[in-house]
Write an enzyme that holds these catalytic residues in place. Sequence first.
Site, PDB file in Angstrom:
ATOM      1  CB  ALA A  17      -5.331  -5.653   2.730  1.00 56.41           C
ATOM      2  CE1 TYR A  18      -1.847  -0.444  -3.424  1.00 56.17           C
ATOM      3  CE2 TYR A  18       0.119  -2.128  -3.501  1.00 56.17           C
ATOM      4  CZ  TYR A  18      -0.811  -0.873  -3.742  1.00 56.17           C
ATOM      5  OH  TYR A  18      -0.311  -0.067  -4.887  1.00 56.17           O
ATOM      6  CB  SER A  33       0.853  -2.508  -7.692  1.00 59.21           C
ATOM      7  OG  SER A  33       2.009  -2.900  -6.717  1.00 59.21           O
ATOM      8  CB  VAL A  84      -5.257  -9.698  -1.126  1.00 59.29           C
ATOM      9  CG1 VAL A  84      -6.634 -10.481  -1.512  1.00 59.29           C
ATOM     10  CG2 VAL A  84      -4.407 -10.606  -0.350  1.00 59.29           C
ATOM     11  CG  ASP A 116     -21.247   6.167  -2.009  1.00 59.46           C
ATOM     12  OD1 ASP A 116     -22.032   5.496  -1.933  1.00 59.46           O
ATOM     13  OD2 ASP A 116     -21.485   7.558  -1.792  1.00 59.46           O
ATOM     14  CE  LYS A 160      -3.301  -1.345  -6.678  1.00 62.67           C
ATOM     15  NZ  LYS A 160      -4.096  -0.191  -7.160  1.00 62.67           N
ATOM     16  CG  ASN A 215      -4.933   6.776 -10.129  1.00 59.46           C
ATOM     17  OD1 ASN A 215      -3.602   6.292 -10.252  1.00 59.46           O
ATOM     18  ND2 ASN A 215      -5.382   7.618  -9.302  1.00 59.46           N
ATOM     19  CB  VAL A 249       5.586   6.671  -8.538  1.00 58.80           C
ATOM     20  CG1 VAL A 249       5.206   7.810  -9.419  1.00 58.80           C
ATOM     21  CG2 VAL A 249       5.390   5.634  -9.884  1.00 58.80           C
ATOM     22  NE  ARG A 250      11.187  11.432  -6.810  1.00 59.07           N
ATOM     23  CZ  ARG A 250      12.095  10.822  -7.988  1.00 59.07           C
ATOM     24  NH1 ARG A 250      12.656   9.515  -7.677  1.00 59.07           N
ATOM     25  NH2 ARG A 250      12.245  11.447  -8.925  1.00 59.07           N
TER      26      ARG A 250
HETATM   27  P1  NAP Z   1      -1.733   8.716  -3.855  1.00 61.17           P
HETATM   28  O1  NAP Z   1      -0.793  10.043  -4.377  1.00 61.17           O
HETATM   29  O2  NAP Z   1      -1.829   8.407  -2.527  1.00 61.17           O
HETATM   30  O3  NAP Z   1      -3.123   8.861  -4.531  1.00 61.17           O
HETATM   31  C1  NAP Z   1      -4.151   8.270  -4.270  1.00 61.17           C
HETATM   32  C2  NAP Z   1      -5.393   8.543  -4.871  1.00 61.17           C
HETATM   33  O4  NAP Z   1      -6.396   7.824  -4.829  1.00 61.17           O
HETATM   34  C3  NAP Z   1      -5.894  10.117  -4.287  1.00 61.17           C
HETATM   35  O5  NAP Z   1      -6.299  10.879  -5.256  1.00 61.17           O
HETATM   36  C4  NAP Z   1      -7.076   9.466  -3.268  1.00 61.17           C
HETATM   37  O6  NAP Z   1      -7.744  10.521  -3.125  1.00 61.17           O
HETATM   38  C5  NAP Z   1      -7.481   8.445  -4.088  1.00 61.17           C
HETATM   39  N1  NAP Z   1      -8.374   7.748  -3.257  1.00 61.17           N
HETATM   40  C6  NAP Z   1      -8.240   6.743  -2.289  1.00 61.17           C
HETATM   41  N2  NAP Z   1      -9.322   6.291  -1.945  1.00 61.17           N
HETATM   42  C7  NAP Z   1     -10.341   6.858  -2.663  1.00 61.17           C
HETATM   43  C8  NAP Z   1     -11.643   6.551  -2.693  1.00 61.17           C
HETATM   44  N3  NAP Z   1     -12.306   5.854  -2.050  1.00 61.17           N
HETATM   45  N4  NAP Z   1     -12.425   7.204  -3.761  1.00 61.17           N
HETATM   46  C9  NAP Z   1     -11.829   8.059  -4.609  1.00 61.17           C
HETATM   47  N5  NAP Z   1     -10.526   8.379  -4.726  1.00 61.17           N
HETATM   48  C10 NAP Z   1      -9.697   7.730  -3.706  1.00 61.17           C
HETATM   49  O7  NAP Z   1      -1.039   7.383  -4.574  1.00 61.17           O
HETATM   50  P2  NAP Z   1      -0.557   7.241  -5.965  1.00 61.17           P
HETATM   51  O8  NAP Z   1       0.692   6.701  -5.827  1.00 61.17           O
HETATM   52  O9  NAP Z   1      -0.882   8.320  -7.033  1.00 61.17           O
HETATM   53  O10 NAP Z   1      -1.319   6.113  -6.464  1.00 61.17           O
HETATM   54  C11 NAP Z   1      -2.559   5.789  -7.530  1.00 61.17           C
HETATM   55  C12 NAP Z   1      -2.655   4.260  -7.963  1.00 61.17           C
HETATM   56  O11 NAP Z   1      -1.063   3.791  -8.189  1.00 61.17           O
HETATM   57  C13 NAP Z   1      -3.101   3.549  -6.797  1.00 61.17           C
HETATM   58  O12 NAP Z   1      -4.142   2.640  -7.312  1.00 61.17           O
HETATM   59  C14 NAP Z   1      -1.845   2.906  -6.426  1.00 61.17           C
HETATM   60  O13 NAP Z   1      -2.291   1.525  -5.656  1.00 61.17           O
HETATM   61  C15 NAP Z   1      -1.250   2.576  -7.691  1.00 61.17           C
HETATM   62  N6  NAP Z   1       0.287   2.370  -7.399  1.00 61.17           N
HETATM   63  C16 NAP Z   1       1.142   3.148  -6.788  1.00 61.17           C
HETATM   64  C17 NAP Z   1       2.433   3.061  -6.783  1.00 61.17           C
HETATM   65  C18 NAP Z   1       3.492   4.049  -6.192  1.00 61.17           C
HETATM   66  O14 NAP Z   1       4.572   3.433  -6.128  1.00 61.17           O
HETATM   67  N7  NAP Z   1       2.975   5.276  -5.927  1.00 61.17           N
HETATM   68  C19 NAP Z   1       2.842   1.692  -7.241  1.00 61.17           C
HETATM   69  C20 NAP Z   1       2.351   0.664  -7.805  1.00 61.17           C
HETATM   70  C21 NAP Z   1       1.005   1.153  -8.071  1.00 61.17           C
HETATM   71  P3  NAP Z   1      -7.636  11.314  -1.609  1.00 61.17           P
HETATM   72  O15 NAP Z   1      -6.666  12.710  -1.926  1.00 61.17           O
HETATM   73  O16 NAP Z   1      -9.121  12.020  -1.324  1.00 61.17           O
HETATM   74  O17 NAP Z   1      -7.187  10.445  -0.398  1.00 61.17           O
END
Ligand code: NAP
Length: 254
Positions: A177-178, A127, A180, A58, A182, A81, A210-211
């Site tokens: 898209a993911y 990532s 791109v 937003d 990053k 994040n 990550v889990r």
């Molecule tokens: P997750 O558990 O799916 O958490 C994603 C978080 O982002 C949630 O709090 C979600 O909120 C929030 N979010 C999504 N869209 C949003 C928006 N428009 N405004 C504000 N918050 C928003 O995933 P995660 O693994 O913790 O991911 C966190 C970061 O780590 C991400 O940037 C991801 O790309 C990166 N990452 C993760 C991994 C992995 O293996 N898990 C690997 C590499 C990088 P809601 O609860 O409202 O949906």
Amino acid sequence: MAHALVTGANRGLGFETAKELASRGWDVVVAGRDAEAARKAAESIGARARSVRLDVADPDAPAAALAELADVPAFDALVNNAGVSLDGFDADVAARTIDTNFRGAVRVTEAFRPRLSPRANVVMVSSGMGELRKVSPALRKRLLEPLLTFEMLDELVEEFVARVRADDDLGGFPRNAYSVSKVALNAYTRLLAPDLPSGQRVNAVCPGWVRTRMGGSAASRTVEKGASGIVWAATLDEGGPNGGFFRDSKPIEW
Ligand code: NAP
């Protein structure tokens, strides 16, 4: 007293990062797009945490969040994040992913820059999917171009979305898209680093697989392990690196 704001901190890596910073004595703002989820997350962290509504997709949300946080003197860490990994590949997925993962981090960072402390750390949660080898050599060259500007980067990302919308040749971008989003976030990190006042730093961090809800239950790492590199980058001191890409506190290739 050190202050941090973590976006998407109601769950997953963002929540763990906020929790860990609070356990180290920081005051943390748990930012989330769902105000109630953010409030509950902050409550579970304890007295050092408060919440704010911040939907990074937003355009008006960062200014509104800043106004709500007017009593915070300055932020010593800003952790971008929030992120999504959407199913499928079409123009809508491309536009929404770019708008959250790349533009979301840019708009939050630009809004918060005037409120960063002189020694602040900005962290981009990126990532391995954002590594430059995901794009064609020609595109890699454009992204590493020393004269690349914020405007040119924005145009490049816009070009990707337009190509997907036109169902066109992707011009060296991957059909992901993911990835791109990053790649663009990493390029923004490289552009921002020299633009920050000396004393401030920005670094991109890959947390590994990550889990979390995004990573799934088969992922190899615990959320604590994934968040540790993010916390490291958020708490660097003045001698710390600026404009790098790290996993487990060690530099990795763009
Ligand atoms: P997750 O558990 O799916 O958490 C994603 C978080 O982002 C949630 O709090 C979600 O909120 C929030 N979010 C999504 N869209 C949003 C928006 N428009 N405004 C504000 N918050 C928003 O995933 P995660 O693994 O913790 O991911 C966190 C970061 O780590 C991400 O940037 C991801 O790309 C990166 N990452 C993760 C991994 C992995 O293996 N898990 C690997 C590499 C990088 P809601 O609860 O409202 O949906």
